[in-house]
Design an enzyme around this catalytic site. Structure first.
Site, short mmCIF file in Angstrom:
data_model
loop_
_atom_site.label_atom_id
_atom_site.label_comp_id
_atom_site.label_asym_id
_atom_site.label_seq_id
_atom_site.Cartn_x
_atom_site.Cartn_y
_atom_site.Cartn_z
N CYS A 191 0.82 -1.22 0.00
CA CYS A 191 0.00 0.00 0.00
C CYS A 191 0.85 1.26 0.00
O CYS A 191 0.65 2.16 0.82
CB CYS A 191 -0.95 0.01 1.19
SG CYS A 191 -2.30 -1.15 1.01
N TYR A 218 -1.35 4.48 1.21
CA TYR A 218 -2.38 4.77 0.21
C TYR A 218 -2.25 6.20 -0.33
O TYR A 218 -3.21 6.74 -0.87
CB TYR A 218 -3.79 4.58 0.79
CG TYR A 218 -4.25 3.15 0.88
CD1 TYR A 218 -3.37 2.09 0.78
CD2 TYR A 218 -5.60 2.85 1.08
CE1 TYR A 218 -3.80 0.79 0.89
CE2 TYR A 218 -6.05 1.55 1.18
CZ TYR A 218 -5.14 0.51 1.09
OH TYR A 218 -5.57 -0.78 1.20
N TRP A 255 -4.07 6.02 5.50
CA TRP A 255 -4.25 4.59 5.80
C TRP A 255 -3.25 4.11 6.85
O TRP A 255 -3.53 3.22 7.63
CB TRP A 255 -4.12 3.77 4.52
CG TRP A 255 -4.33 2.30 4.71
CD1 TRP A 255 -5.52 1.64 4.78
CD2 TRP A 255 -3.31 1.31 4.86
NE1 TRP A 255 -5.31 0.29 4.97
CE2 TRP A 255 -3.96 0.07 5.03
CE3 TRP A 255 -1.91 1.35 4.89
CZ2 TRP A 255 -3.26 -1.12 5.20
CZ3 TRP A 255 -1.21 0.17 5.06
CH2 TRP A 255 -1.88 -1.05 5.21
N TYR A 301 -10.23 -5.70 -6.23
CA TYR A 301 -9.36 -4.98 -5.31
C TYR A 301 -7.95 -5.57 -5.31
O TYR A 301 -7.79 -6.79 -5.25
CB TYR A 301 -9.96 -5.03 -3.91
CG TYR A 301 -9.31 -4.15 -2.89
CD1 TYR A 301 -9.13 -2.78 -3.12
CD2 TYR A 301 -8.87 -4.65 -1.67
CE1 TYR A 301 -8.54 -1.96 -2.17
CE2 TYR A 301 -8.29 -3.84 -0.71
CZ TYR A 301 -8.12 -2.50 -0.97
OH TYR A 301 -7.54 -1.68 -0.02
N HIS A 302 -6.96 -4.72 -5.37
CA HIS A 302 -5.55 -5.11 -5.39
C HIS A 302 -5.14 -5.76 -6.71
O HIS A 302 -4.22 -6.58 -6.75
CB HIS A 302 -5.20 -6.04 -4.23
CG HIS A 302 -5.11 -5.34 -2.90
ND1 HIS A 302 -5.04 -6.03 -1.70
CD2 HIS A 302 -5.09 -4.03 -2.58
CE1 HIS A 302 -4.97 -5.16 -0.71
NE2 HIS A 302 -5.00 -3.93 -1.21
N HIS A 349 -3.16 -0.27 -6.53
CA HIS A 349 -4.47 0.23 -6.11
C HIS A 349 -5.13 1.10 -7.18
O HIS A 349 -5.68 2.16 -6.89
CB HIS A 349 -4.35 0.97 -4.79
CG HIS A 349 -4.03 0.08 -3.63
ND1 HIS A 349 -2.75 -0.36 -3.40
CD2 HIS A 349 -4.81 -0.46 -2.66
CE1 HIS A 349 -2.75 -1.15 -2.33
NE2 HIS A 349 -3.99 -1.23 -1.86
#
Length: 971
Positions: free
Chosen positions: A565, A609, A627, A827-828, A913
């Site tokens: 992240c 993030y 984050w 996601y990811h 992301h």
């Protein structure tokens, strides 16, 4: 080469008295453990009751679910959780359906339903049906129907063995009988069972030799049902017959047989005569024999099983070639039986290059017997030990649409032979092979599922190139199975084509394309499948080499940085700069020229993030990132790679770019859409509806750039600069909050010109699919590839995942739906343009033991690489470039092998992301003719950001060349 046959699926046990199809009774749960049965008619055998299939990788969906009681609860192994149909704020009335996708096709013969186990009986299912499907679209008549009792005990239903990939339970009534409209389930399982023994009543058996009286060990002793008696070839008196020996069974008529079991004489009577090397043969006339299976059994008293594709024949015989312990020229057997192959559905053939059957019983067939406790292992007791490569090949005995291959490493606690680097090939004839997957599997016991584009094939070959732990020259597998459909529907090349799959030993959550080689660097976190827990300050990485297909792996520990992240960008020297994340203040820099990771200066503020972008003067700007490292106040700071320093920019506040996220600032400052621009400025296009300019000079500055038209906040949407010369940016999708929010189909064109001026926004026709967590890649022709995402933003689930990518054409301002992918990318996930003008799309998950961890990626070839008939288009070639190292404003001479019409530059990309601040495209208008041209790089480093770019030549049909790498330096 060792050839073995097996039936893909298993038959019903005759251990149960089954009711007719479409009608069921409630059966009590039975002991699922294997037991030895003794029956004079069938003889002893290792028989397992119907057991639950392994649910790894399975998914569940329902027509209705209450918040907090998701369908996935029926597969989580926790009886305290349960799925429940929706009852508030609005009631979803009966009937209700819950569907299980098993990921692969199995021959199933049962289903179990565990009602909720708390104090309530609401939703206990009464009247119901069970249906099966191979594709999730076409459902046959119910295989079972009935009414379950209103209690919380386990319900099991058995039916005739049927091939299926999907199982659907439909609830018509609630069991309490009060007219309630609910349905609930704690756990659902699908059952299967092995083949039973054939009856032996009508058999006539004979042997080439038997010990006469007074010891008396005739052939009939091997079929009398008593394990204390046994057949033994002659060993006393006269001339002792030499090996091989034969035990022949005459069934009286042709009967389908799928295997043979051999029980050696009991230990208490001695070991002499145990069968070592063997052949199992069959015949229709008792004269001409064909080998169905062969191998070598271990020298012990345990039951031995050899399975093969069903053979319908009257005669079968066991040929004993050697005595297992080399004690003498004898053969003996306590019991011999044949397995019932009447309900086998597909006859597959297994061929391996090597197998261990001398010191252990690990034949190739063990990887295709449906039993994860057995495993194939290449030979290790021979001298020399066979080296790599090792191959495991399935002959499907017909053409099928192969869409997945599953590899289950050995499950016995050992890890020798776990396959690392590997290749999966398909063939229609066993001679011409097409590679559909390459990669490296993680060294663990977890199931590996390889989804591939549906491809017509008869043969499937897995080639092991390395051992995952470098322990030796071995390969092993508990199970290797294939998922397939009966046929393949061709997809027009005008929609593009999905190509081979690449497996990584980590989940590719972040990635960058390396300028020096075109390789793709990917990483996850301190673990391959998870980011939570106690980080150890390391990052697991892998690198894919498109030229060789090799996926290598490396653990980065020297920077003490868990790079999950992070902020991510590629600097002016082509180095991948990674900031924050799990290690919130760290900076790590990867230099592909030296192939080294180095630690940069720490940021002043811990972040995760955050967005990060290379600026026109070569520095790196970052902002946001609550984050990790604390929430709020994550104002901008800038990194000077020459001085290796981070400097806070108090004039670059994060507040103007916050979204109105339901989770507050923890999410509101995440994943900014940043674009380096003229005069050391940065344009922030989203995801907030408010757009902003940030200035890097002095202590920084900020100025509002207007709203993004009528668009809402678009967290986890996308923005890509497809025409940098004219300041054109496409924005698509996103949701008003990071999670638990409906995604949009919104699309806008933003146009920027002078720095700090109000941006122009034009709303355009919407995408065909709403998307959050999607990824974009700008192509050499200026079109934009959009792939993956969900219609409802929710991390760590593939629910509402979009398999169909779209292509945006800036000429027509329209979106076109393309050929579907086979794996959800939510996601990811990642997507990046490669130097060969294809797109790598992969990843998703990183949620521990969840079912949506995707270790793989797949290559998409856009339609410009194909002729209208689907054949490969002829690509122009760049044969000469006057300089690969230029400053902005430079003129470059380019020679090609054929006439071209346009050129374009696309900056090498990095992504995590759904954010890629590096990619942008510059259209170049050439001068010249024939095969010699001149192009001019824009003179502004805010347009042609410093760093490495891919130079493409395109012909009049829009077919791009392979890229040449160009370094553009600021003036």
């Amino acid at each position: 080469m060792y050839g073995f046959f097996f039936g893909q699926a298993w038959a019903l046990l005759l251990l149960y008295v089954l009711v007719p199809p479409l009608v069921e009774s409630r059966l009590e749960a039975r002991n699922p453990k294997a037991r030895i049965l003794y029956d004079a008619a069938t003889g002893p055998s290792s028989v397992a009751a119907p057991t639950n299939l392994n649910r790894t990788g399975w998914t569940a969906t329902a027509d209705s679910s209450q918040s907090g009681n998701a369908p996935a609860s029926v597969l989580d192994g926790n009886s305290a959780t349960f799925w429940h149909s929706q009852y508030t704020p609005t009631l979803a009335p009966l009937p209700h359906n819950i569907t299980i996708n098993m990921g692969n096709s199995y021959l199933v013969n049962g289903f179990s339903y565990l009602p909720r186990q708390d104090a309530s009986s609401n939703g206990n299912i009464g009247q119901h049906t069970i249906q099966l499907s191979l594709d999730g679209v076409t459902w046959g008549a119910p295989v079972a129907s009935g009414t379950w009792l209103n209690d919380n005990t386990l319900k099991q239903t058995f039916f005739a063995s049927t091939p299926a990939k999907f199982v659907r339970l439909s609830a018509q009534t609630e069991a309490e009988g009060a007219g309630n409209q609910w349905s609930a389930a704690a756990e659902l399982n699908v059952l299967t069972a092995p083949d039973p023994n054939l009856p032996r009543n009508n058999w006539v058996v004979s042997a080439d030799s038997a010990e006469p009286a007074p010891q008396f060990h005739p052939a009939s002793s091997a079929v009398d049902g008593a394990i204390t008696t046994y057949w033994h070839t002659q060993y006393d008196g006269g001339s002792i017959p030499a090996l091989p020996h034969y035990f022949t069974i005459d069934q009286g008529s042709a009967i389908a047989v799928s295997g043979l079991t051999y029980l050696p004489r009991p230990d208490s009577t001695g070991a002499n005569g145990r069968v070592g090397q063997y052949n199992i043969q069959y015949s229709t006339d008792g004269t001409t024999w064909v080998t169905a299976a062969s191998g070598t059994w271990v020298d012990d008293a345990t039951l031995k099983t050899a399975e093969f594709a069903p053979k319908s024949a009257r005669y079968f015989r066991l040929m004993s070639i050697t005595e297992a312990g080399n004690r003498g020229p004898w053969t003996s057997a306590s019991e011999i039986n044949l397995l019932d192959g009447s309900s086998k559905m597909v006859n597959f053939n297994v061929t391996v290059d090597s197998q261990e059957t001398a010191s252990a019983n690990n034949p190739g067939i063990a990887a295709a017997d449906g039993d994860s406790k057995t495993f194939w292992h290449t030979a290790y007791s021979t001298t020399p030990i066979p080296g790599y490569p090792h191959t495991f090949m399935l002959d499907l005995q017909g053409s099928f649409g192969v869409n997945a291959v599953t590899y289950v490493p050995r499950q016995d606690g050992g890890s020798n032979g776990n396959i690392g680097e590997h290749i999966i090939d398909l063939s229609t004839d066993g001679s011409a092979w097409t590679t559909v997957e390459i990669g490296t599997w993680l060294d663990d016991s977890e199931v590996k599922i390889v989804n591939i584009k549906p491809t017509a094939a008869r043969y499937v070959r897995v080639t092991a190139l390395t051992e995952a732990g470098n322990r030796g020259p071995w390969a092993s597998a508990a199970e290797i199975s294939v998922s397939y459909t009966s046929s393949v529907t061709p997809i027009s090349a005008t929609l593009g084509q999905w190509g081979k799959t690449i497996d990584f030993p980590v989940i590719p959550v972040a990635a960058a394309v390396l300028h020096d080689s075109g390789e793709v660097l990917v990483w996850s976190s301190y673990e391959a499948t998870d980011f939570e827990g106690t980080s150890t300050g390391v990052t697991l990485t892998a690198t894919y080499n498109p030229a060789t297909g090799i996926v290598s792996q490396r653990t980065v520990s020297n920077t003490q940085h868990d790079m999950f992240c992070p902020g991510l960008s590629i600097d002016a020297k082509g180095r991948t700069t990674v900031t924050g994340g799990n290690s919130d203040a760290k900076t790590s820099i990867y230099d592909p020229i030296t192939d080294t990771w180095i630690a940069g200066a720490q940021m002043n503020l811990g972040r995760g993030y955050q967005a990060e972008v290379t600026v026109s003067d070569g520095r790196t700007f970052t902002i946001g990132g609550s984050w990790s490292g604390g929430e709020g106040g994550k104002n901008g700071e800038i990194y000077d790679p020459v001085k290796n320093t981070w400097t806070l920019l108090p004039g670059c506040p994060v507040a103007p770019m916050l979204t109105n996220d339901a989770q507050g600032v923890y999410r509101a400052d995440n994943h900014g859409w940043l674009f380096g621009w003229k005069n050391s400025t940065v344009f922030q296009a989203g995801p907030s509806a408010a757009m902003n300019w940030y200035t890097m000079t002095g202590k920084g500055g900020q100025k509002a750039a207007g709203l993004r038209g009528t668009d809402t906040d678009a967290m986890n949407g996308n923005a890509v600069m497809y025409d940098a010369v004219n300041g054109k940016i496409l924005t698509v999708g996103g949701a008003t909050s990071y999670q638990s929010a409906v995604a949009t189909t919104n699309a806008n064109i933003i146009t920027i010109g002078a720095a700090n001026a109000t941006a122009s926004v034009t709303k355009i026709a919407s995408m065909s699919y709403a998307r959050a967590f999607a990824n974009t890649a700008v192509l050499p022709n200026g079109q934009i590839f959009i792939t993956g995402g969900q219609t409802y933003a929710q991390p760590f689930t593939d629910d509402t995942g979009i398999l169909y990518p779209e292509l945006f054409d800036p000429t027509t301002m329209k979106f076109t739906v393309l050929a579907p992918n086979v794996t959800p990318r939510t996601y990811h996930s990642i997507a990046l343009l490669l130097p060969d003008a294809t797109v790598l799309s992969g990843g998703g998950g990183l949620c521990g033991t969840c079912s949506v961890n995707h270790f793989d990626a797949q290559i998409f070839s856009p339609a410009y690489l194909f002729n209208s008939d689907g054949s490969a288009a002829t690509r122009p070639k760049i044969t000469f470039v006057s300089s690969a190292n230029v400053t902005v404003g430079a003129k470059i001479t380019v020679n090609t092998d054929s006439t071209v019409s346009t050129f374009s530059l696309i900056r090498f990309g990095s992504t995590t992301h759904s954010v890629n601040t590096d990619q942008r495209r510059i259209a170049l208008t050439p001068t010249g003719s024939g095969t010699s041209y001149s192009v001019t790089v824009p003179a502004d480093s805010g347009i042609a950001l410093p760093g490495y770019w891919m130079l493409f030549a395109l012909n009049a049909s829009g077919v791009p060349s392979l890229a040449n790498t160009i370094l553009i330096r600021a003036s």
